[in-house]
Design a protein around this motif. Structure first.
Motif, PDB file in Angstrom:
ATOM      1  N   THR A  45      26.629 -15.007  -4.367  1.00 56.42           N
ATOM      2  CA  THR A  45      25.562 -14.810  -3.383  1.00 56.42           C
ATOM      3  C   THR A  45      25.914 -13.671  -2.431  1.00 56.42           C
ATOM      4  OG1 THR A  45      24.963 -17.131  -3.516  1.00 56.42           O
ATOM      5  CG2 THR A  45      24.170 -15.931  -1.597  1.00 56.42           C
ATOM      6  N   SER A  46      27.168 -13.598  -2.027  1.00 48.86           N
ATOM      7  CA  SER A  46      27.614 -12.536  -1.132  1.00 48.86           C
ATOM      8  C   SER A  46      27.397 -11.167  -1.773  1.00 48.86           C
ATOM      9  CB  SER A  46      29.089 -12.736  -0.792  1.00 48.86           C
ATOM     10  OG  SER A  46      29.537 -11.717   0.058  1.00 48.86           O
ATOM     11  N   ALA A  47      27.773 -11.031  -3.037  1.00 38.65           N
ATOM     12  CA  ALA A  47      27.603  -9.759  -3.741  1.00 38.65           C
ATOM     13  C   ALA A  47      26.124  -9.408  -3.892  1.00 38.65           C
ATOM     14  CB  ALA A  47      28.271  -9.822  -5.112  1.00 38.65           C
ATOM     15  N   ALA A  48      25.295 -10.414  -4.209  1.00 39.66           N
ATOM     16  CA  ALA A  48      23.863 -10.161  -4.363  1.00 39.66           C
ATOM     17  C   ALA A  48      23.251  -9.729  -3.033  1.00 39.66           C
ATOM     18  CB  ALA A  48      23.160 -11.407  -4.895  1.00 39.66           C
ATOM     19  N   LEU A  49      23.687 -10.325  -1.960  1.00 45.92           N
ATOM     20  CA  LEU A  49      23.179  -9.975  -0.644  1.00 45.92           C
ATOM     21  C   LEU A  49      23.603  -8.568  -0.249  1.00 45.92           C
ATOM     22  CD1 LEU A  49      21.555 -11.118   1.689  1.00 45.92           C
ATOM     23  CD2 LEU A  49      23.647 -12.132   2.565  1.00 45.92           C
ATOM     24  N   ARG A  50      24.859  -8.237  -0.471  1.00 40.89           N
ATOM     25  CA  ARG A  50      25.355  -6.900  -0.124  1.00 40.89           C
ATOM     26  C   ARG A  50      24.746  -5.813  -1.007  1.00 40.89           C
ATOM     27  NH1 ARG A  50      30.343  -9.517  -0.231  1.00 40.89           N
ATOM     28  NH2 ARG A  50      30.849  -8.289  -2.049  1.00 40.89           N
ATOM     29  N   ALA A  51      24.243  -6.181  -2.200  1.00 37.94           N
ATOM     30  CA  ALA A  51      23.647  -5.207  -3.114  1.00 37.94           C
ATOM     31  C   ALA A  51      22.241  -4.778  -2.689  1.00 37.94           C
ATOM     32  CB  ALA A  51      23.608  -5.778  -4.526  1.00 37.94           C
ATOM     33  N   VAL A  52      21.625  -5.518  -1.788  1.00 38.51           N
ATOM     34  CA  VAL A  52      20.291  -5.148  -1.305  1.00 38.51           C
ATOM     35  C   VAL A  52      20.437  -3.908  -0.418  1.00 38.51           C
ATOM     36  CG1 VAL A  52      18.299  -5.906   0.046  1.00 38.51           C
ATOM     37  CG2 VAL A  52      19.539  -7.556  -1.386  1.00 38.51           C
TER      38      VAL A  52
END
Length: 181
Positions: A45-52
């Motif tokens: 989730t952290s990676a997906a959030l930072r990818a935005v």
């Protein structure tokens, strides 16, 4: 529902609070907000959030919406704000089986980025808290020089502070005040 409550309060406090824990703080924005809030999650989730690409701006907008919903003066206004967020973020219920846990409901937003997914989840969590606990379970910390929000999930609706640190500061100040009298 209860898993999201601390995350909701943390996002609101990171992005909108100007005093916290007895001192002034600068609300986070942009990359700083995205990084700080992403640290609250697991790797995926952290990676997906930072990818935005514009996660910080989207999170700041979500935090402002959440703060207005949490602190609405009338229950009808609170319900209207929460319902608007549920519609905006397209919250859709679905069952998930996480590692080591039985199936349980998630309400991620049905479109957009990880921020919108969290928006749907958080809006639905607020709706469930209002439904299960009542509309008066949200507040601003009563400690001196703290405007952080909290979500009260205690049985007797007794929470008045955002953290144990603010609770301790307030109790110490009250004790000192009594001793001086």
């Amino acid at each position: 529902m209860t898993r999201q409550a601390p995350l909701i309060a943390e996002l609101v406090n990171l992005a909108t609070t100007r005093s916290r824990g007895g001192g002034s703080v600068k609300p986070l924005s942009g990359e700083d907000l995205a990084t700080a809030f992403a640290a609250q999650f697991g790797d995926r989730t952290s990676a997906a959030l930072r990818a935005v690409p514009d996660a910080g701006e989207r999170l700041a907008e979500l935090a402002t919406e959440l703060r207005h919903a949490l602190l609405a003066e009338r229950p009808a206004d609170q319900a209207a704000r929460i319902n608007a967020m549920i519609r905006k973020y397209g919250a859709q219920p679905y069952l998930v089986e996480d590692v080591g846990q039985p199936f349980h409901l998630h309400f991620h937003g049905s479109f957009g980025t990880q921020v919108e997914a969290l928006g749907g989840e958080f809006a639905t969590a607020l709706a469930l808290i209002v439904d299960g606990y009542g509309p008066d379970r949200f507040g601003i910390c009563e400690a001196h020089q703290c405007e952080a929000v909290y979500i009260d999930l205690t049985r007797n609706a007794s929470r008045r502070y955002c953290s144990t640190a603010c609770t301790a500061r307030a109790k110490t100040a009250a004790y000192r005040s009594r001793r001086q009298s």
